[in-house]
Design a protein around this motif. Sequence first.
Motif, PDB file in Angstrom:
ATOM      1  N   CYS A  97      44.111  16.610  29.333  1.00  0.00           N
ATOM      2  CA  CYS A  97      43.765  15.193  29.336  1.00  0.00           C
ATOM      3  C   CYS A  97      43.915  14.625  27.922  1.00  0.00           C
ATOM      4  O   CYS A  97      44.024  15.359  26.943  1.00  0.00           O
ATOM      5  CB  CYS A  97      42.344  14.995  29.861  1.00  0.00           C
ATOM      6  N   PRO A  98      43.930  13.288  27.767  1.00  0.00           N
ATOM      7  CA  PRO A  98      44.106  12.683  26.437  1.00  0.00           C
ATOM      8  C   PRO A  98      43.112  13.178  25.400  1.00  0.00           C
ATOM      9  O   PRO A  98      43.463  13.355  24.240  1.00  0.00           O
ATOM     10  CB  PRO A  98      43.945  11.189  26.724  1.00  0.00           C
ATOM     11  N   MET A  99      41.836  13.414  25.800  1.00  0.00           N
ATOM     12  CA  MET A  99      40.850  13.891  24.821  1.00  0.00           C
ATOM     13  C   MET A  99      41.238  15.271  24.296  1.00  0.00           C
ATOM     14  O   MET A  99      41.139  15.548  23.094  1.00  0.00           O
ATOM     15  CB  MET A  99      39.456  13.923  25.451  1.00  0.00           C
ATOM     16  N   ALA A 100      41.694  16.152  25.181  1.00  0.00           N
ATOM     17  CA  ALA A 100      42.106  17.487  24.752  1.00  0.00           C
ATOM     18  C   ALA A 100      43.300  17.410  23.811  1.00  0.00           C
ATOM     19  O   ALA A 100      43.375  18.128  22.817  1.00  0.00           O
ATOM     20  CB  ALA A 100      42.452  18.358  25.978  1.00  0.00           C
ATOM     21  N   ILE A 101      44.244  16.501  24.110  1.00  0.00           N
ATOM     22  CA  ILE A 101      45.408  16.323  23.236  1.00  0.00           C
ATOM     23  C   ILE A 101      44.972  15.799  21.882  1.00  0.00           C
ATOM     24  O   ILE A 101      45.435  16.253  20.830  1.00  0.00           O
ATOM     25  CB  ILE A 101      46.419  15.361  23.884  1.00  0.00           C
ATOM     26  N   SER A 102      44.055  14.843  21.866  1.00  0.00           N
ATOM     27  CA  SER A 102      43.570  14.261  20.606  1.00  0.00           C
ATOM     28  C   SER A 102      42.944  15.325  19.721  1.00  0.00           C
ATOM     29  O   SER A 102      43.198  15.370  18.513  1.00  0.00           O
ATOM     30  CB  SER A 102      42.562  13.147  20.902  1.00  0.00           C
ATOM     31  N   LEU A 103      42.114  16.201  20.294  1.00  0.00           N
ATOM     32  CA  LEU A 103      41.486  17.270  19.508  1.00  0.00           C
ATOM     33  C   LEU A 103      42.514  18.298  19.050  1.00  0.00           C
ATOM     34  O   LEU A 103      42.462  18.790  17.924  1.00  0.00           O
ATOM     35  CB  LEU A 103      40.412  17.964  20.348  1.00  0.00           C
ATOM     36  N   ARG A 104      43.470  18.597  19.925  1.00  0.00           N
ATOM     37  CA  ARG A 104      44.461  19.613  19.595  1.00  0.00           C
ATOM     38  C   ARG A 104      45.417  19.144  18.501  1.00  0.00           C
ATOM     39  O   ARG A 104      45.777  19.904  17.610  1.00  0.00           O
ATOM     40  CB  ARG A 104      45.233  19.972  20.864  1.00  0.00           C
ATOM     41  N   GLU A 105      45.821  17.857  18.556  1.00  0.00           N
ATOM     42  CA  GLU A 105      46.794  17.334  17.599  1.00  0.00           C
ATOM     43  C   GLU A 105      46.148  16.572  16.460  1.00  0.00           C
ATOM     44  O   GLU A 105      46.825  16.181  15.511  1.00  0.00           O
ATOM     45  CB  GLU A 105      47.790  16.430  18.332  1.00  0.00           C
ATOM     46  N   GLY A 106      44.834  16.334  16.526  1.00  0.00           N
ATOM     47  CA  GLY A 106      44.133  15.680  15.427  1.00  0.00           C
ATOM     48  C   GLY A 106      44.546  14.244  15.211  1.00  0.00           C
ATOM     49  O   GLY A 106      44.650  13.792  14.064  1.00  0.00           O
ATOM     50  N   ARG A 107      44.773  13.492  16.288  1.00  0.00           N
ATOM     51  CA  ARG A 107      45.184  12.091  16.156  1.00  0.00           C
ATOM     52  C   ARG A 107      44.662  11.283  17.342  1.00  0.00           C
ATOM     53  O   ARG A 107      44.394  11.847  18.414  1.00  0.00           O
ATOM     54  CB  ARG A 107      46.711  11.982  16.117  1.00  0.00           C
ATOM     55  N   PRO A 108      44.489   9.964  17.138  1.00  0.00           N
ATOM     56  CA  PRO A 108      44.084   9.124  18.270  1.00  0.00           C
ATOM     57  C   PRO A 108      45.190   9.101  19.324  1.00  0.00           C
ATOM     58  O   PRO A 108      46.381   9.144  18.995  1.00  0.00           O
ATOM     59  CB  PRO A 108      43.881   7.743  17.633  1.00  0.00           C
ATOM     60  N   ILE A 109      44.805   9.043  20.576  1.00  0.00           N
ATOM     61  CA  ILE A 109      45.750   8.976  21.682  1.00  0.00           C
ATOM     62  C   ILE A 109      45.593   7.622  22.359  1.00  0.00           C
ATOM     63  O   ILE A 109      44.493   7.230  22.749  1.00  0.00           O
ATOM     64  CB  ILE A 109      45.521  10.117  22.701  1.00  0.00           C
ATOM     65  N   ARG A 110      46.683   6.897  22.503  1.00  0.00           N
ATOM     66  CA  ARG A 110      46.673   5.585  23.140  1.00  0.00           C
ATOM     67  C   ARG A 110      47.811   5.496  24.161  1.00  0.00           C
ATOM     68  O   ARG A 110      48.762   6.265  24.128  1.00  0.00           O
ATOM     69  CB  ARG A 110      46.850   4.474  22.085  1.00  0.00           C
ATOM     70  N   GLY A 111      47.702   4.499  25.043  1.00  0.00           N
ATOM     71  CA  GLY A 111      48.769   4.225  25.993  1.00  0.00           C
ATOM     72  C   GLY A 111      48.737   5.081  27.241  1.00  0.00           C
ATOM     73  O   GLY A 111      49.757   5.208  27.908  1.00  0.00           O
ATOM     74  N   TYR A 112      47.598   5.681  27.553  1.00  0.00           N
ATOM     75  CA  TYR A 112      47.480   6.493  28.764  1.00  0.00           C
ATOM     76  C   TYR A 112      46.654   5.745  29.817  1.00  0.00           C
ATOM     77  O   TYR A 112      45.819   4.886  29.491  1.00  0.00           O
ATOM     78  CB  TYR A 112      46.782   7.825  28.467  1.00  0.00           C
ATOM     79  N   GLU A 113      46.909   6.112  31.057  1.00  0.00           N
ATOM     80  CA  GLU A 113      46.081   5.626  32.146  1.00  0.00           C
ATOM     81  C   GLU A 113      45.855   6.796  33.089  1.00  0.00           C
ATOM     82  O   GLU A 113      46.759   7.599  33.326  1.00  0.00           O
ATOM     83  CB  GLU A 113      46.776   4.469  32.864  1.00  0.00           C
ATOM     84  N   ALA A 114      44.666   6.932  33.598  1.00  0.00           N
ATOM     85  CA  ALA A 114      44.337   8.047  34.476  1.00  0.00           C
ATOM     86  C   ALA A 114      43.353   7.566  35.549  1.00  0.00           C
ATOM     87  O   ALA A 114      42.894   6.427  35.531  1.00  0.00           O
ATOM     88  CB  ALA A 114      43.755   9.214  33.688  1.00  0.00           C
ATOM     89  N   VAL A 115      43.047   8.496  36.460  1.00  0.00           N
ATOM     90  CA  VAL A 115      42.128   8.183  37.561  1.00  0.00           C
ATOM     91  C   VAL A 115      41.065   9.273  37.600  1.00  0.00           C
ATOM     92  O   VAL A 115      41.382  10.465  37.571  1.00  0.00           O
ATOM     93  CB  VAL A 115      42.867   8.119  38.911  1.00  0.00           C
ATOM     94  N   ALA A 116      39.799   8.850  37.614  1.00  0.00           N
ATOM     95  CA  ALA A 116      38.684   9.788  37.708  1.00  0.00           C
ATOM     96  C   ALA A 116      38.183   9.837  39.141  1.00  0.00           C
ATOM     97  O   ALA A 116      38.027   8.803  39.787  1.00  0.00           O
ATOM     98  CB  ALA A 116      37.557   9.359  36.774  1.00  0.00           C
ATOM     99  N   GLU A 117      37.945  11.052  39.637  1.00  0.00           N
ATOM    100  CA  GLU A 117      37.371  11.207  40.963  1.00  0.00           C
ATOM    101  C   GLU A 117      35.912  11.615  40.818  1.00  0.00           C
ATOM    102  O   GLU A 117      35.586  12.576  40.124  1.00  0.00           O
ATOM    103  CB  GLU A 117      38.130  12.250  41.768  1.00  0.00           C
ATOM    104  N   ARG A 118      35.037  10.855  41.469  1.00  0.00           N
ATOM    105  CA  ARG A 118      33.621  11.183  41.431  1.00  0.00           C
ATOM    106  C   ARG A 118      33.320  12.306  42.436  1.00  0.00           C
ATOM    107  O   ARG A 118      34.127  12.582  43.337  1.00  0.00           O
ATOM    108  CB  ARG A 118      32.798   9.938  41.789  1.00  0.00           C
ATOM    109  N   PRO A 119      32.156  12.941  42.327  1.00  0.00           N
ATOM    110  CA  PRO A 119      31.795  13.989  43.295  1.00  0.00           C
ATOM    111  C   PRO A 119      31.763  13.486  44.735  1.00  0.00           C
ATOM    112  O   PRO A 119      31.972  14.269  45.666  1.00  0.00           O
ATOM    113  CB  PRO A 119      30.409  14.439  42.819  1.00  0.00           C
ATOM    114  N   ASP A 120      31.512  12.165  44.935  1.00  0.00           N
ATOM    115  CA  ASP A 120      31.464  11.643  46.308  1.00  0.00           C
ATOM    116  C   ASP A 120      32.850  11.313  46.850  1.00  0.00           C
ATOM    117  O   ASP A 120      32.984  10.812  47.968  1.00  0.00           O
ATOM    118  CB  ASP A 120      30.558  10.405  46.377  1.00  0.00           C
TER     119      ASP A 120
END
Length: 874
Positions: free
Chosen positions: A606-629
């Motif tokens: 996910c973008p957060m994992a990429i940001s930590l791995r590459e040490g830079r802000p990540i922009r321009g992404y869109e994703a979909v979160a699924e809730r437990p329900d």
Amino acid sequence: MVLPSSSELEDFFENAALALHIVSNDGTILRANRAELELLGYASEEYIGRNIREFHADPATIDDILNRLSRREHLEHYRARLRARDGSIRWVEITSNARSAGGRMINTRCITIDVTEKVKAEELFREQEQRLALTYDSAGVGIVEADAEGRLLRVNGHLCHLLGRTQEELIGRPVFDWTYPADVEADRAKYRQQVAGEIKSYTIEKRFVRKDGSLFWAVVTSSSVLDGSGQFRYAVRVQHDVSERREIEAALAQRAEEQAALHQLTEMLQHALTCEDVYEAALDAIQRGLRCQRASILLLEDGIMKFVAWRGLSDAYRDAVEGHSPWSAADRDPQPISMSDVAHAELPNSLRQAIRTERIGAVCFIPITEGGRLLGKFMAYFDKPHDCSAGELDVARTIARQLGFGIERVRAQKATQRLAAIVESSHDAIVSKDLNGIVSTWNGGAERLFGYTAAEMVGKPITTIIPKDRLDEEPLILGRIRNGELVDHFETVRRRKDGTLVDISLTISPVRDASGRIVGASKIARDITDKKFAEAKIKDSERQLKDLLAAIPAAIYTTDRDGKITYFNEAAVQLAGRTPEIGTDEWCVTWKLFWPDGTPLPHDQCPMAISLREGRPIRGYEAVAERPDGTRVPFIPYPTPTSDAAGNITGAINMLVDVSERKQAETQQRILLDELNHRVKNNMMMLKSLLSVAARTSKSSEARTVLDEATKRVAAMAAAQRVLYDTPDAVNFGAGPFLGAVCETARQMFPPAVQLVCEADPIQLPNDIAMPLALIINELLINAVKYGLPGIGQGSIRVSIRRSGGGISLVVEDEGPGFELSSVRSSSSGLRLVEGLVRQIGGTFEVGRHPSRCTVTFCQMPQETSLATKNSNT
């Protein structure tokens, strides 16, 4: 034997699986089969008839090929680089010979084999081989390969450096040849086990002998390399030089022994009741700390050095040397003297003879002083020559100081006075008290900190400065002191004379008398008001930050540098539909993640994992979160790494923006736009039909002409509208489908013999230029059919939309003679319409001849409609 017919030979040449071509003696390509053309991507007319030099990337190579063939040399697997039609370079191997007549080359016959992938593989293999060899030779450890007998097959440069030998001196020799003899058998036994397959690897520490005879310690790790059947092939042995570590370990062991000797001396001096006790303790420390075999202590009495204690010295020796001293009683701050080899020292003959008789190899003279004044000396004797190190001299000085403390009670008293001066000048409050909590001493630092003078506090209980709500601390502190415990960095609050409170840090140590009995406590109090204030500000700042993050309506959370969740606000809980687990959840607070197209998005991509791995802000992404329900929420993430003062990544913060409402609005907009496009398309088709009926029923030829032109223009606009209606993008359209639709509509209105060739790059264009561009294409096609075809209603017209530099070019090319725009502008309403439409889209219009070509150049970028939804880097 039946020979193949000419048609069979022709079929063999044309359809052979290998690329074949025939080249004349001047380099002109006479024939090329299908495999040759497919190899380079050229059409027959683009390749045959042209000079073979045009297709070679290296002029020198083709010149060499043609020269060698002209000399009737036979070429086999000659490597060359050919330039394909798409601009790429293909590596090939050419096998060729020449057909000659009368001693003169007529043409060449060539077989071309594509070896591009083979060349790439060879280059990659060479690169990997070079990298491996460089890594092997540049490694910071010694690496060797040895056969079953232990003979060296390969060594790297670092091992040569360690041993001080060349590779030629090492290769072929057993690995044990340079092992210290005492260490050979242990290593050889392990190696036999390894060769026999009993063990796969082992590690051993041993000594190596350099070429110059010096030794060094190394940790050797020997690992087996097996063949396909699991049998031993050779061993890879890594030698890591640990000489420095061994030296450090030896030095540490010596230092530990020295410290133990000093500690024991200190303990014994605390309990010493007589001078003899002091002497015995000092002699123990001298022999243990300096590792000497014999020792003695001499003191100045009436200006003469006399023995007061000794070990291992004869009466004759003592009688011979007593009274000798390298310093006089008047010397200030005398320094230690070390004779590493007394046999070569410059000494009086009588003294030299006494030392030789006593079999002393080396001796150290250590002065015992007080305030720079010489009190005596102690001597350390070594049976063999010995050079005392700086560390040993430091130990000797320490022993001398401790010895002086025990011998001179005055020195102890003066040391107490010096300590008192240090205490009094300290900025920290230093206080002593008895076991009942009554103050014994009160320095200036205590007066400045608490406001009470020494006269006001000495003899008073320490509870005078303790607030009522903390009085229970004092019994606990005194209890620990009675037990001999140290109270270190105890933070508390005390009351000043003016009633104000002050934050302090206490360090309290037990005080013992000469017999070691605990009689009181020494207390150091340090003002930590500023520290507490800073800590409070930090906590307040953290609280304000958390309040701010909690107040933001967007979902916000933070992680550590490993991606573990460290904080989240309530909005994050609402978006995720769950309460994240701090320290357990990684990279995201959501239950499951998906790309907008519905494919799963792993959390570690996910973008957060990429940001930590590459040490830079990540922009321009869109994703979909699924809730437990099971419900899903589209969102845009904004992960940003955080760093410490040194620039090291410490974690990251992410904001998840819910874009559900925006998505719904886009869907509604798409529905409305589709409805609008549908109605416009229907109206245009109706208008086209009405114009067609009017043209057929009109009795005026001029009116029919006008109506026919209007019909074609409306048809072009309808074709453009149909493309807009069918495209899924709300604001852009593709150049390819658009050009195809407009040209197909126009083709239906032209004579059957007219051929339209339409080509377009994969370009996205904004919807607002669709109608002007369709009308421009229509007018230029009508003009080309009228004036640009050589026959009556037959010929080819080429239409293209291409990228051109930083813009886009529309080109309509026919087979006619062309025209000058300035000469026909006034008589052609269609060209005037084109010029007006070109200005409308912000472009330029040019007309060329030879060939006849109309070019419209414009710069229209597609409109941005959404963020990136998937990135190949993830």
